[in-house]
Design a protein around this motif. Structure first.
Motif, PDB file in Angstrom:
ATOM      1  N   SER A 151       0.721  -1.416  -0.066  1.00 42.21           N
ATOM      2  CA  SER A 151      -0.052   0.038   0.011  1.00 42.21           C
ATOM      3  C   SER A 151       0.857   1.182   0.064  1.00 42.21           C
ATOM      4  O   SER A 151       0.448   2.247  -0.615  1.00 42.21           O
ATOM      5  N   ILE A 152       1.853   1.361   0.732  1.00 38.70           N
ATOM      6  CA  ILE A 152       2.553   2.394   0.672  1.00 38.70           C
ATOM      7  C   ILE A 152       3.543   2.487  -0.552  1.00 38.70           C
ATOM      8  O   ILE A 152       3.342   3.908  -0.971  1.00 38.70           O
ATOM      9  N   GLU A 153       4.037   1.634  -1.237  1.00 41.19           N
ATOM     10  CA  GLU A 153       4.617   1.962  -2.501  1.00 41.19           C
ATOM     11  C   GLU A 153       3.751   2.037  -3.529  1.00 41.19           C
ATOM     12  O   GLU A 153       4.020   2.508  -4.640  1.00 41.19           O
ATOM     13  N   ASP A 154       2.292   1.847  -3.557  1.00 45.74           N
ATOM     14  CA  ASP A 154       1.614   2.533  -4.403  1.00 45.74           C
ATOM     15  C   ASP A 154       0.981   3.977  -4.093  1.00 45.74           C
ATOM     16  O   ASP A 154      -0.205   4.184  -4.630  1.00 45.74           O
ATOM     17  N   LEU A 155       1.616   4.743  -3.029  1.00 42.59           N
ATOM     18  CA  LEU A 155       1.143   5.967  -2.853  1.00 42.59           C
ATOM     19  C   LEU A 155       1.103   6.984  -4.028  1.00 42.59           C
ATOM     20  O   LEU A 155       1.880   6.884  -4.856  1.00 42.59           O
ATOM     21  N   ASP A 156       0.298   7.902  -4.275  1.00 40.56           N
ATOM     22  CA  ASP A 156       0.258   8.899  -5.076  1.00 40.56           C
ATOM     23  C   ASP A 156       1.191   9.964  -4.737  1.00 40.56           C
ATOM     24  O   ASP A 156       0.826  10.689  -4.090  1.00 40.56           O
ATOM     25  N   LYS A 157       2.201  10.059  -5.584  1.00 42.49           N
ATOM     26  CA  LYS A 157       3.504  11.070  -5.218  1.00 42.49           C
ATOM     27  C   LYS A 157       2.973  12.483  -5.620  1.00 42.49           C
ATOM     28  O   LYS A 157       3.589  13.319  -5.086  1.00 42.49           O
ATOM     29  N   ARG A 158       2.226  12.569  -6.411  1.00 46.25           N
ATOM     30  CA  ARG A 158       1.718  13.792  -7.038  1.00 46.25           C
ATOM     31  C   ARG A 158       0.919  14.588  -5.791  1.00 46.25           C
ATOM     32  O   ARG A 158       1.235  15.684  -5.951  1.00 46.25           O
ATOM     33  N   ILE A 159       0.539  13.903  -4.922  1.00 46.12           N
ATOM     34  CA  ILE A 159      -0.183  14.554  -3.903  1.00 46.12           C
ATOM     35  C   ILE A 159       0.578  15.068  -2.855  1.00 46.12           C
ATOM     36  O   ILE A 159       0.619  16.338  -2.345  1.00 46.12           O
ATOM     37  N   LEU A 160       1.919  14.546  -2.619  1.00 44.21           N
ATOM     38  CA  LEU A 160       2.944  14.738  -1.770  1.00 44.21           C
ATOM     39  C   LEU A 160       3.702  15.846  -2.569  1.00 44.21           C
ATOM     40  O   LEU A 160       4.090  17.030  -1.966  1.00 44.21           O
ATOM     41  N   GLU A 161       3.911  15.940  -3.754  1.00 42.66           N
ATOM     42  CA  GLU A 161       4.545  17.030  -4.477  1.00 42.66           C
ATOM     43  C   GLU A 161       3.601  18.093  -4.368  1.00 42.66           C
ATOM     44  O   GLU A 161       4.342  19.289  -4.453  1.00 42.66           O
ATOM     45  N   SER A 162       2.500  18.138  -4.457  1.00 44.96           N
ATOM     46  CA  SER A 162       1.659  19.425  -4.459  1.00 44.96           C
ATOM     47  C   SER A 162       1.583  19.964  -2.970  1.00 44.96           C
ATOM     48  O   SER A 162       1.950  21.275  -2.932  1.00 44.96           O
ATOM     49  N   LEU A 163       1.484  19.096  -2.112  1.00 39.71           N
ATOM     50  CA  LEU A 163       1.758  19.778  -0.712  1.00 39.71           C
ATOM     51  C   LEU A 163       3.290  20.248  -0.310  1.00 39.71           C
ATOM     52  O   LEU A 163       3.279  21.132   0.408  1.00 39.71           O
ATOM     53  N   ASP A 164       4.114  19.743  -0.865  1.00 40.02           N
ATOM     54  CA  ASP A 164       5.627  20.163  -0.819  1.00 40.02           C
ATOM     55  C   ASP A 164       5.311  21.428  -1.357  1.00 40.02           C
ATOM     56  O   ASP A 164       6.164  22.592  -0.860  1.00 40.02           O
ATOM     57  N   ALA A 165       4.948  21.685  -2.317  1.00 36.91           N
ATOM     58  CA  ALA A 165       5.054  22.906  -3.431  1.00 36.91           C
ATOM     59  C   ALA A 165       4.261  24.026  -2.505  1.00 36.91           C
ATOM     60  O   ALA A 165       4.433  25.226  -2.646  1.00 36.91           O
ATOM     61  N   ALA A 166       3.103  23.552  -1.974  1.00 38.27           N
ATOM     62  CA  ALA A 166       2.289  24.594  -1.212  1.00 38.27           C
ATOM     63  C   ALA A 166       3.067  24.935   0.294  1.00 38.27           C
ATOM     64  O   ALA A 166       2.724  25.774   0.961  1.00 38.27           O
ATOM     65  N   GLY A 167       4.198  24.407   0.582  1.00 36.32           N
ATOM     66  CA  GLY A 167       5.040  24.616   1.557  1.00 36.32           C
ATOM     67  C   GLY A 167       4.628  24.010   2.777  1.00 36.32           C
ATOM     68  O   GLY A 167       4.940  24.476   4.289  1.00 36.32           O
ATOM     69  N   CYS A 168       3.960  22.719   2.655  1.00 32.19           N
ATOM     70  CA  CYS A 168       3.579  22.203   3.893  1.00 32.19           C
ATOM     71  C   CYS A 168       4.842  21.589   4.760  1.00 32.19           C
ATOM     72  O   CYS A 168       5.823  20.903   3.913  1.00 32.19           O
ATOM     73  N   THR A 169       4.702  21.323   6.002  1.00 31.46           N
ATOM     74  CA  THR A 169       5.693  20.499   6.614  1.00 31.46           C
ATOM     75  C   THR A 169       5.628  18.915   6.537  1.00 31.46           C
ATOM     76  O   THR A 169       4.784  18.802   6.008  1.00 31.46           O
ATOM     77  N   THR A 170       6.792  18.551   7.227  1.00 31.60           N
ATOM     78  CA  THR A 170       6.643  16.997   6.995  1.00 31.60           C
ATOM     79  C   THR A 170       5.599  16.162   7.612  1.00 31.60           C
ATOM     80  O   THR A 170       4.871  15.421   7.192  1.00 31.60           O
ATOM     81  N   PHE A 171       5.180  16.749   9.030  1.00 24.63           N
ATOM     82  CA  PHE A 171       4.010  16.334   9.470  1.00 24.63           C
ATOM     83  C   PHE A 171       2.640  16.472   8.788  1.00 24.63           C
ATOM     84  O   PHE A 171       1.838  15.604   8.709  1.00 24.63           O
ATOM     85  N   GLN A 172       2.482  17.726   8.118  1.00 23.91           N
ATOM     86  CA  GLN A 172       1.155  18.197   7.319  1.00 23.91           C
ATOM     87  C   GLN A 172       1.210  17.301   6.339  1.00 23.91           C
ATOM     88  O   GLN A 172       0.128  16.638   5.621  1.00 23.91           O
ATOM     89  N   LYS A 173       2.441  16.942   5.516  1.00 22.07           N
ATOM     90  CA  LYS A 173       2.516  16.042   4.429  1.00 22.07           C
ATOM     91  C   LYS A 173       1.929  14.831   4.841  1.00 22.07           C
ATOM     92  O   LYS A 173       1.127  13.866   4.187  1.00 22.07           O
ATOM     93  N   ILE A 174       2.544  14.082   5.842  1.00 20.62           N
ATOM     94  CA  ILE A 174       2.057  12.656   6.435  1.00 20.62           C
ATOM     95  C   ILE A 174       0.613  12.629   6.756  1.00 20.62           C
ATOM     96  O   ILE A 174      -0.187  11.921   6.568  1.00 20.62           O
ATOM     97  N   ARG A 175       0.119  13.876   7.509  1.00 20.57           N
ATOM     98  CA  ARG A 175      -1.245  14.032   8.170  1.00 20.57           C
ATOM     99  C   ARG A 175      -2.414  14.059   6.854  1.00 20.57           C
ATOM    100  O   ARG A 175      -3.266  13.380   6.794  1.00 20.57           O
ATOM    101  N   TYR A 176      -1.946  14.907   5.799  1.00 18.22           N
ATOM    102  CA  TYR A 176      -3.091  15.102   4.585  1.00 18.22           C
ATOM    103  C   TYR A 176      -2.551  14.465   3.518  1.00 18.22           C
ATOM    104  O   TYR A 176      -3.707  14.357   2.768  1.00 18.22           O
ATOM    105  N   GLY A 177      -1.378  13.908   3.481  1.00 18.17           N
ATOM    106  CA  GLY A 177      -1.175  13.309   2.037  1.00 18.17           C
ATOM    107  C   GLY A 177      -0.873  11.899   2.100  1.00 18.17           C
ATOM    108  O   GLY A 177      -1.101  11.138   1.105  1.00 18.17           O
ATOM    109  N   ILE A 178      -0.475  11.284   3.295  1.00 16.71           N
ATOM    110  CA  ILE A 178      -0.138   9.876   3.418  1.00 16.71           C
ATOM    111  C   ILE A 178      -1.216   9.087   4.098  1.00 16.71           C
ATOM    112  O   ILE A 178      -1.639   8.190   3.391  1.00 16.71           O
TER     113      ILE A 178
END
Length: 269
Positions: free
Chosen positions: A164-191
């Motif tokens: 399941s982890i390896e099937d993650l949609d990385k585009r969501i994480l990239e969008s959150l990273d571009a929005a300036g989200c922290t690591t915790f926020q990326k885990i909370r809202y992206g993963i």
């Protein structure tokens, strides 16, 4: 266009010969292995035992079913349920960090390889062997069953979590990273939103398996309803066997119904 198709078919490699040869070899192996099968005829005593088992199932011991003490079916089913449930929870908690450390898309390949080898080693040993090992360490009882269920759950749950982890949609994480989200926020809202449904479904499925395995582990003294079942069968107390089996059937059906409801809710969001 038709000429090109005909030429393509004509130039295609002829594999039917190899397929026919492979089928012939498989048929020969099946025929050779079948020569080792020996069918023994059922004796009168065997048929009598089978009849007694069926009679015990349809005429269970009401006393054993309604007894609320430690020797009754309700208490033994509750003990089996607790072993399976707690074993699943402990195994899932341990599997969570282990699966993240074994996902090749999140950690270096060397670290992921070590984690995968560890998980494969855990999955190699059957639950029955783990039960015998823990009984030697902690003594017979529910705690040995709990440890066995936990360790066995780690192997399968970690493997499913990694997929399941390896099937993650990385585009969501990239969008959150571009929005300036922290690591915790990326885990909370992206993963976590991507993994919650798959993780929950895996845990429920493993719990269904553990509920059945906990019954088998009772045969070696690891708690649960398995030990009274084997004792009743060894003593030819078929009414007690029927009561225990009836309780198991009811418990499994209830768990299956609840699991199906939860899976449908997860699938529909």
């Amino acid at each position: 266009m038709n000429e090109r198709i005909k030429k393509a078919y004509a130039s295609a490699p002829k594999t039917w010969v190899w397929q026919l040869l492979a089928a012939f070899i498989v048929a020969c192996l099946l025929a050779w292995s079948g020569t080792a099968v020996r069918v023994s005829s059922s004796t009168g005593s065997g048929l009598e035992v089978a009849g007694n088992i069926l009679s015990g199932i349809f005429h269970p011991s009401a006393k054993l079913l309604l007894t609320l003490g430690t020797d009754g079916v309700p208490y033994l089913l509750l003990e089996t349920f607790c072993i399976a449930f707690l074993g699943t929870i402990v195994g899932a908690v341990i599997s969570l960090p282990l699966s993240f450390l074994s996902a090749s898309n999140l950690v270096p390949r060397g670290v992921a390889l070590v984690g995968r080898v560890l998980i494969a080693a855990i999955r190699t040993i059957p639950a029955f062997v783990y039960g015998l090992m823990f009984i030697r360490v902690t003594g017979p009882g529910p705690f040995a069953g709990l440890l066995t269920m936990s360790l066995c759950s780690i192997g399968m749950v970690s493997k499913m979590f990694i997929e399941s982890i390896e099937d993650l949609d990385k585009r969501i994480l990239e969008s959150l990273d571009a929005a300036g989200c922290t690591t915790f926020q990326k885990i909370r809202y992206g993963i976590l939103p991507q993994l919650t449904a798959d993780f929950t479904s895996t845990i429920i499925y493993r719990f269904d398996m553990n509920l059945r395995d906990a019954t088998v582990l009772g045969l070696v003294g690891a708690g649960g309803i398995g030990a009274p079942l084997i004792f009743a069968m060894s003593s030819y107390r078929w009414n007690e066997v029927g009561a225990i089996l009836l309780g198991l059937i009811v418990l499994v059906l209830i768990i299956e119904w609840i699991s199906a409801k939860i899976r449908v809710k997860l699938a529909r969001g």
